[in-house]
Motif scaffolding. Structure first.
Motif, PDB file in Angstrom:
ATOM      1  N   GLY A 276       4.594   9.571  -8.683  1.00 53.05           N
ATOM      2  CA  GLY A 276       5.045   9.026  -9.955  1.00 53.05           C
ATOM      3  C   GLY A 276       6.191   8.064  -9.693  1.00 53.05           C
ATOM      4  O   GLY A 276       6.418   7.594  -8.585  1.00 53.05           O
ATOM      5  N   SER A 277       6.937   7.730 -10.741  1.00 57.66           N
ATOM      6  CA  SER A 277       8.063   6.828 -10.573  1.00 57.66           C
ATOM      7  C   SER A 277       9.138   7.180 -11.591  1.00 57.66           C
ATOM      8  O   SER A 277       8.875   7.799 -12.598  1.00 57.66           O
ATOM      9  CB  SER A 277       7.628   5.377 -10.737  1.00 57.66           C
ATOM     10  OG  SER A 277       7.036   5.186 -12.011  1.00 57.66           O
TER      11      SER A 277
ATOM     12  N   LYS B  33       2.188   1.797  -3.465  1.00 57.90           N
ATOM     13  CA  LYS B  33       1.118   2.261  -4.342  1.00 57.90           C
ATOM     14  C   LYS B  33       0.842   3.753  -4.107  1.00 57.90           C
ATOM     15  O   LYS B  33       0.707   4.526  -5.054  1.00 57.90           O
ATOM     16  CB  LYS B  33      -0.157   1.441  -4.108  1.00 57.90           C
ATOM     17  CG  LYS B  33      -1.318   1.854  -5.014  1.00 57.90           C
ATOM     18  CD  LYS B  33      -2.567   1.073  -4.696  1.00 57.90           C
ATOM     19  CE  LYS B  33      -3.748   1.440  -5.538  1.00 57.90           C
ATOM     20  NZ  LYS B  33      -4.001   2.815  -5.809  1.00 57.90           N
ATOM     21  N   VAL B  34       0.764   4.157  -2.828  1.00 56.15           N
ATOM     22  CA  VAL B  34       0.510   5.565  -2.518  1.00 56.15           C
ATOM     23  C   VAL B  34       1.635   6.439  -3.054  1.00 56.15           C
ATOM     24  O   VAL B  34       1.397   7.507  -3.632  1.00 56.15           O
ATOM     25  CB  VAL B  34       0.334   5.760  -0.988  1.00 56.15           C
ATOM     26  CG1 VAL B  34       0.363   7.225  -0.612  1.00 56.15           C
ATOM     27  CG2 VAL B  34      -0.962   5.116  -0.519  1.00 56.15           C
ATOM     28  N   CYS B  35       2.883   5.992  -2.888  1.00 58.64           N
ATOM     29  CA  CYS B  35       4.024   6.759  -3.410  1.00 58.64           C
ATOM     30  C   CYS B  35       3.938   6.881  -4.928  1.00 58.64           C
ATOM     31  O   CYS B  35       4.132   7.959  -5.484  1.00 58.64           O
ATOM     32  CB  CYS B  35       5.338   6.088  -3.010  1.00 58.64           C
ATOM     33  SG  CYS B  35       5.726   6.270  -1.268  1.00 58.64           S
ATOM     34  N   ARG B  36       3.659   5.776  -5.582  1.00 60.33           N
ATOM     35  CA  ARG B  36       3.590   5.784  -7.046  1.00 60.33           C
ATOM     36  C   ARG B  36       2.434   6.681  -7.515  1.00 60.33           C
ATOM     37  O   ARG B  36       2.587   7.481  -8.432  1.00 60.33           O
ATOM     38  CB  ARG B  36       3.403   4.350  -7.552  1.00 60.33           C
ATOM     39  CG  ARG B  36       3.474   4.193  -9.037  1.00 60.33           C
ATOM     40  CD  ARG B  36       3.450   2.741  -9.523  1.00 60.33           C
ATOM     41  NE  ARG B  36       2.485   1.893  -8.849  1.00 60.33           N
ATOM     42  CZ  ARG B  36       2.794   0.897  -8.005  1.00 60.33           C
ATOM     43  NH1 ARG B  36       4.045   0.616  -7.725  1.00 60.33           N
ATOM     44  NH2 ARG B  36       1.860   0.180  -7.441  1.00 60.33           N
ATOM     45  N   ASP B  37       1.277   6.561  -6.847  1.00 69.11           N
ATOM     46  CA  ASP B  37       0.107   7.354  -7.237  1.00 69.11           C
ATOM     47  C   ASP B  37       0.323   8.847  -7.005  1.00 69.11           C
ATOM     48  O   ASP B  37      -0.183   9.668  -7.769  1.00 69.11           O
ATOM     49  CB  ASP B  37      -1.138   6.900  -6.470  1.00 69.11           C
ATOM     50  CG  ASP B  37      -1.601   5.508  -6.864  1.00 69.11           C
ATOM     51  OD1 ASP B  37      -1.097   4.969  -7.877  1.00 69.11           O
ATOM     52  OD2 ASP B  37      -2.455   4.953  -6.140  1.00 69.11           O
ATOM     53  N   ASN B  38       1.059   9.205  -5.948  1.00 68.72           N
ATOM     54  CA  ASN B  38       1.217  10.612  -5.600  1.00 68.72           C
ATOM     55  C   ASN B  38       2.493  11.238  -6.151  1.00 68.72           C
ATOM     56  O   ASN B  38       2.521  12.437  -6.391  1.00 68.72           O
ATOM     57  CB  ASN B  38       1.190  10.787  -4.074  1.00 68.72           C
ATOM     58  CG  ASN B  38      -0.204  10.605  -3.535  1.00 68.72           C
ATOM     59  OD1 ASN B  38      -1.030  11.489  -3.669  1.00 68.72           O
ATOM     60  ND2 ASN B  38      -0.470   9.442  -2.961  1.00 68.72           N
TER      61      ASN B  38
ATOM     62  N   GLN C  92       0.831  -1.197   0.000  1.00 73.91           N
ATOM     63  CA  GLN C  92       0.000   0.000   0.000  1.00 73.91           C
ATOM     64  C   GLN C  92       0.872   1.256   0.000  1.00 73.91           C
ATOM     65  O   GLN C  92       0.569   2.232  -0.691  1.00 73.91           O
ATOM     66  CB  GLN C  92      -0.926  -0.008   1.222  1.00 73.91           C
ATOM     67  CG  GLN C  92      -1.945   1.102   1.207  1.00 73.91           C
ATOM     68  CD  GLN C  92      -2.904   1.006   2.389  1.00 73.91           C
ATOM     69  OE1 GLN C  92      -2.736   0.194   3.280  1.00 73.91           O
ATOM     70  NE2 GLN C  92      -3.909   1.852   2.376  1.00 73.91           N
TER      71      GLN C  92
END
Length: 116
Positions: A106-107, A99-104, A96
């Motif tokens: 990017g990557s 996912k939060v890092c990627r959603d907020n 989770q």
């Protein structure tokens, strides 16, 4: 901003946990004070009967008073042995979090390494 939101949410949870523990403690104190009052009342009553009516049938209340005192003491012991409010624990869900890092945020990728 996301970390601040998480921090704020955690502080609210911590405060709620503290408030719950405080309420349980206050209830326990109130129960103990009520039990102490019952003990005091029984002792005062028996003492008065023994003083005012020595060597009379009024002393027949002593076995009942002893039973009441024992009951009150057992109740107080049970209050003291009750489970304490649970502690708060922090656990992290790595999937989770990623996912939060990627959603907020990017990557990043250079093409040779997989993204989060």
């Amino acid at each position: 901003s996301v970390l601040e939101d998480v921090r704020s949410e955690f502080l609210i949870q911590l405060e709620n946990c503290h408030n719950d523990k405080e309420l349980v403690t206050m209830d326990r104190i109130q129960d103990l004070e009520l039990s102490k009052g019952n003990l005091d009342h029984t002792i005062t009553y028996v003492t008065k009967v023994m003083k005012d009516f020595p060597n009379t049938e009024a002393l027949n209340i002593l076995p009942m008073a002893k039973q009441q005192l024992t009951k009150n003491l057992r109740h107080m012991e049970s209050l003291c042995k009750e489970e304490k409010p649970s502690s708060i624990y922090w656990s992290t869900n790595q999937k989770q979090f990623k996912k939060v890092c990627r959603d907020n945020f990017g990557s990043f990728t250079d093409g040779s390494t997989p993204t989060l």
